[in-house]
Design an enzyme around this catalytic site. Structure first.
Site, PDB file in Angstrom:
ATOM      1  N   ALA A 168      27.916 -74.704  79.602  1.00 49.68           N
ATOM      2  CA  ALA A 168      26.913 -74.907  80.644  1.00 49.68           C
ATOM      3  C   ALA A 168      27.296 -74.434  82.046  1.00 49.68           C
ATOM      4  O   ALA A 168      26.415 -74.080  82.824  1.00 49.68           O
ATOM      5  CB  ALA A 168      26.543 -76.392  80.697  1.00 49.68           C
ATOM      6  N   PRO A 170      28.204 -72.337  85.336  1.00 46.88           N
ATOM      7  CA  PRO A 170      28.160 -73.205  86.515  1.00 46.88           C
ATOM      8  C   PRO A 170      26.925 -74.096  86.619  1.00 46.88           C
ATOM      9  O   PRO A 170      26.886 -74.962  87.484  1.00 46.88           O
ATOM     10  CB  PRO A 170      28.197 -72.212  87.673  1.00 46.88           C
ATOM     11  CG  PRO A 170      27.547 -70.986  87.136  1.00 46.88           C
ATOM     12  CD  PRO A 170      27.921 -70.925  85.680  1.00 46.88           C
ATOM     13  N   GLY A 171      25.899 -73.898  85.789  1.00 47.62           N
ATOM     14  CA  GLY A 171      24.861 -74.917  85.729  1.00 47.62           C
ATOM     15  C   GLY A 171      23.455 -74.526  86.135  1.00 47.62           C
ATOM     16  O   GLY A 171      22.582 -75.375  86.159  1.00 47.62           O
ATOM     17  N   SER A 172      23.199 -73.256  86.440  1.00 46.84           N
ATOM     18  CA  SER A 172      21.842 -72.887  86.861  1.00 46.84           C
ATOM     19  C   SER A 172      20.839 -73.038  85.706  1.00 46.84           C
ATOM     20  O   SER A 172      19.710 -73.479  85.900  1.00 46.84           O
ATOM     21  CB  SER A 172      21.816 -71.456  87.406  1.00 46.84           C
ATOM     22  OG  SER A 172      22.373 -70.553  86.479  1.00 46.84           O
ATOM     23  N   LYS A 173      21.274 -72.693  84.491  1.00 48.73           N
ATOM     24  CA  LYS A 173      20.385 -72.856  83.334  1.00 48.73           C
ATOM     25  C   LYS A 173      20.214 -74.340  83.003  1.00 48.73           C
ATOM     26  O   LYS A 173      19.126 -74.779  82.618  1.00 48.73           O
ATOM     27  CB  LYS A 173      20.937 -72.107  82.107  1.00 48.73           C
ATOM     28  CG  LYS A 173      21.048 -70.596  82.285  1.00 48.73           C
ATOM     29  CD  LYS A 173      21.554 -69.938  81.013  1.00 48.73           C
ATOM     30  CE  LYS A 173      21.886 -68.478  81.220  1.00 48.73           C
ATOM     31  NZ  LYS A 173      23.113 -68.275  82.030  1.00 48.73           N
ATOM     32  N   CYS A 304      25.498 -62.165  78.616  1.00 49.69           N
ATOM     33  CA  CYS A 304      25.203 -61.172  79.658  1.00 49.69           C
ATOM     34  C   CYS A 304      25.958 -59.886  79.315  1.00 49.69           C
ATOM     35  O   CYS A 304      26.534 -59.226  80.166  1.00 49.69           O
ATOM     36  CB  CYS A 304      25.551 -61.697  81.043  1.00 49.69           C
ATOM     37  SG  CYS A 304      27.169 -62.466  81.177  1.00 49.69           S
TER      38      CYS A 304
END
Length: 780
Positions: A168, A170-173, A304
């Site tokens: 998860a 750094p957490g933007s998703k 990515c």
């Protein structure tokens, strides 16, 4: 050779900005040879593809979608900040107007050609930059790469879904997933939750920091190797069941060659070796994911990277060994407007020396540790056709000015075959241990080998161990303590976390709180927890009942970094007024539906005074507010603003603030950035001309790492989260966040002009009313 410093992660620096650093040459012959041969780029588009990779990546931002004031933020962006960019030139170059991403719902995502370098250094854009920094800290805006927004959208999340985010940080998703759970802000506790995992302990704190901005009681951050994340149990009507997830996000570690526009180091470092080394890990993580997916559930696999070894090869291998249990979903009609390429069905494997292999049988024995059979495409045409690999999607940078990305959406139709083979073992173990179910997913690692039933002796030993473990677990559950048993020897990496201790039903602490705030009888007090077993409880946190279930049943097998939101903080001065705990702003939207006392409805002029003046006298407020306050006892209060439809130019979304009523004054307990946010939404100018640059902005990576290592283990969990998150954000190139210290004496830019001298002189006396004696009480 010294490397150039990043300008938004990629691209050459404009004239005068280079600062003596040489430009990195964006060439890699092996990369071009590899991808030309694989044919992932359509005929005639190669030059456009390479040209796009050499251009800086546009800055993209996403407006948090579940907040009731998302429309207000969008309106503010379009009508105020974007308009100021019209006809603006920077270094002779016209600034393009930001554009909404056509495929993102409700115009909530935007991209612009403004790099971070321009945003930071251009005086004309200073206001816009401050707006972005402050709103990001509040959790109202996420500066997130466009392609990174795709996987959560394709998960089709509903508020009742149990979700696992396997890798998860750094957490933007993760933030997107939390937003989807809270699609209806009138429901304080949706039935679903997000368990966000990351293998890196330090990055887990960055994850906590990101998630905390959204103030949700339905998020838990855990620290495990995703490829062997443990099976969790939940209590369903008095019996133990394995927790299967409705949705899983499997955004695996990858070589990252889709990020060349942002991470320019990839140009020099790229080699096929990276993908060959990662393939096995990616397959193990994806396998562990589908094992824990509920039947009918959906898992999104993403990277990515453009490389089929990390993408189609992983998906094909997973589909093949699933023997029909999994299928690729056709998402071609989802996200209309998103330009995508279909997955490929044929590819080859290349070593870093440029040597190609088309089939596993061609690989010499001395290379068979580097190259594995699962890296090759399926040869059987019938099997290949049934896989529908074209349903995967690959995003190419030149098609819509983004990074490169790969996504596959998997649906689970039935249990995985290696889980189905062990019904007898499953039943025997369930009968013997009674308290803990064990499935073949616990025992297997996703391989196709058959697991033999344990011998009688092994079962007896297992039974004894299990009984001892259950005894400790049940005792902990009775006491409401969630944490590893004291006797358990465990090598800890990073910080030693405090246990999660649920408030006992008869805890005398709760009664005065319930009475003071007239809490509704439906208030779920069993969901309140603290982070200390001994001494005074300083903070009270809250989780949803579903996460409480997970915590209580899995404390011995789970390394929980953080969960819950702060709802009350101890305030020693409050005891004389009937309640030792004041409300915390971060949890107010969760608590508000249950509070029936100490609520003051205020007009917009009152809100402006509360947010701009340090400790205003009651005489400053409207006569209606003064009347309401007059007969109310001193202490913590709720300040509620409801929009007036007859005044359409005023703020048209509700606001709930925590406050404190003193003898002669009324103050707001709101973090600085949140204050600035509300003031912006109300049209109050909060721009500060000379912004002090963050200290960490120019820190080297080595300095940041050194400071991380030196952080004391014994510090308060909130200090750890914030300090580490701030340092980590600086390390990965995000804006260093300002500490959102909750402090009524904070400096607010451009105070309302009528702040008279008498009010200023009185502050010394008045500010003593209701101040928190413990500094830790003001860290919201």
């Amino acid at each position: 050779e010294r490397r150039g410093r990043r300008a938004d992660g990629g691209g050459a620096f404009p004239q005068g900005w280079a600062g003596g650093y040489p430009e990195i040459v964006k060439e890699n012959e092996l990369f071009e040879r590899y991808y030309r041969e694989l044919g992932i780029v359509p005929d005639g588009e190669w030059d456009a593809f390479m040209a796009a990779l050499r251009e800086p990546l546009p800055a993209t931002l996403r407006i948090t979608g579940y907040r009731s004031h998302a429309k207000e933020i969008l309106h503010c962006l379009k009508e105020k900040y974007f308009r100021e960019l019209q006809d603006l030139e920077v270094d002779g170059q016209k600034v393009e107007m930001p554009q909404s991403l056509s495929w993102y719902p409700e115009e909530l995502a935007w991209h612009t050609n403004l790099s971070r370098k321009i945003l930071r250094k251009s005086p004309q854009l200073e206001k816009f930059h401050q707006f972005l920094v402050s709103e990001t800290e509040c959790g109202n805006i996420s500066r997130q790469e466009a392609v990174s927004m795709i996987p959560p959208l394709l998960l089709n999340v509903s508020p009742h879904h149990k979700i696992l985010d396997m890798c998860a940080a750094p957490g933007s998703k993760t933030a997107q997933l939390i937003e989807m759970l809270h699609a209806d802000m009138n429901v304080p506790f949706p039935n679903g939750f997000v368990i966000a995992n990351d293998v890196d302990n330090k990055r887990c704190y960055l994850l906590v920091h990101q998630a905390k901005r959204l103030n949700s009681p339905c998020i838990m951050v855990v620290n495990h190797d995703a490829s062997s994340i443990p099976n969790l149990q939940i209590d369903v009507d008095g019996r133990k069941e394995i927790l299967f997830y409705d949705r899983i996000l499997c955004d695996v570690p990858c070589s990252g060659d889709g990020t060349m526009r942002k991470n320019i180091d990839v140009w020099k470092k790229w080699t096929t070796q990276n993908s060959l080394q990662l393939h096995g890990l990616q397959l193990r993580i994806a396998t562990r994911g589908v094992e824990q997916l509920a039947e009918g559930g959906r898992m999104v696999y993403s990277t990515c990277s453009l490389n089929p070894i990390e993408n189609e090869a992983v998906i094909a291998s997973l589909l093949e060994k699933s023997q029909g249990a999994l299928e690729l979903a056709d998402v071609s009609s989802e996200l209309p407007g998103l330009k995508r390429m279909p997955g490929i069905t044929k590819w080859k494997v290349m070593l870093k020396d440029g040597q190609w292999f088309e089939e596993w049988k061609d690989v010499p024995s001395n290379r068979q540790t580097q190259i594995r059979p699962t890296m090759f495409p399926v040869k059987d045409e019938e099997k290949l056709k049934a896989m529908n690999l074209e349903r995967c999607l690959r995003i190419l940078p030149h098609h819509q000015n983004t990074g490169g990305f790969f996504v596959a959406v998997l649906i689970k139709k039935s249990p995985m075959p290696w889980n189905k083979r062990q019904p007898k073992v499953h039943q025997k173990l369930t009968q013997r241990t009674e308290d803990t179910e064990v499935t073949a997913a616990n025992l297997g690692n996703g391989s196709d080998c058959v697991i033999e039933a344990p011998t009688l002796a092994e079962n007896e030993e297992s039974k004894k161990m299990q009984e001892l473990q259950n005894l400790g677990t049940e005792q902990s559950k009775k006491e409401g303590v969630c944490g590893p048993p004291p006797s358990k020897k465990m090598k800890l990496f990073g910080f030693k976390e405090d246990p999660f201790v649920f408030l006992p039903e008869d805890d005398p602490l709760f009664l005065p709180i319930q009475k003071f705030y007239a809490l509704d009888p439906s208030f779920p007090k069993m969901n309140l927890l603290t982070r200390t077993q001994e001494g005074k409880k300083r903070q009270l946190y809250m989780v949803s009942k579903e996460l409480r279930n997970v915590l209580l049943n899995n404390s011995e097998k789970m390394k929980v970094i953080n969960t819950g939101i702060k709802v009350w903080s101890r305030n020693s001065d409050g005891e004389q007024f009937g309640c030792a705990f004041r409300l915390a702003q971060e949890g107010i939207y969760t608590l508000y539906p249950f509070i029936h006392a100490r609520i003051i409805n205020v007009c917009i002029e009152d809100v402006k005074i509360l947010l701009t003046q340090e400790n205003p006298f009651l005489s400053k407020f409207s006569s209606e507010t003064q009347k309401k306050v007059k007969d109310m006892a001193m202490g913590s209060i709720v300040l509620k603003y409801d929009p007036d439809p007859e005044r359409p130019h005023d703020l048209q979304c509700p606001i709930v603030l925590c406050g404190w009523q003193g003898k002669t004054s009324l103050r707001a307990f709101v973090p600085k950035n949140e204050r600035l946010h509300y003031l912006r939404m109300m049209g109050v100018e909060v721009f500060k001309a000379k912004r002090k640059e963050e200290d960490l902005e120019n820190k080297t990576e080595e300095e940041v790492q050194q400071r991380l290592v030196q952080t004391e283990e014994g510090m308060d969990v909130e200090d750890k989260e914030h300090d580490l998150a701030t340092k980590m954000e600086a390390e990965i190139g995000e804006e260093s966040s300002q500490s959102p210290v909750e402090n009524s004496a904070m400096e607010i830019e451009n105070k309302i002009e009528d702040l008279d001298q008498s009010s200023k002189n009185a502050n010394t006396h008045v500010s003593q009313e209701g101040k928190d004696t413990d500094a830790s009480n003001v860290k919201d």
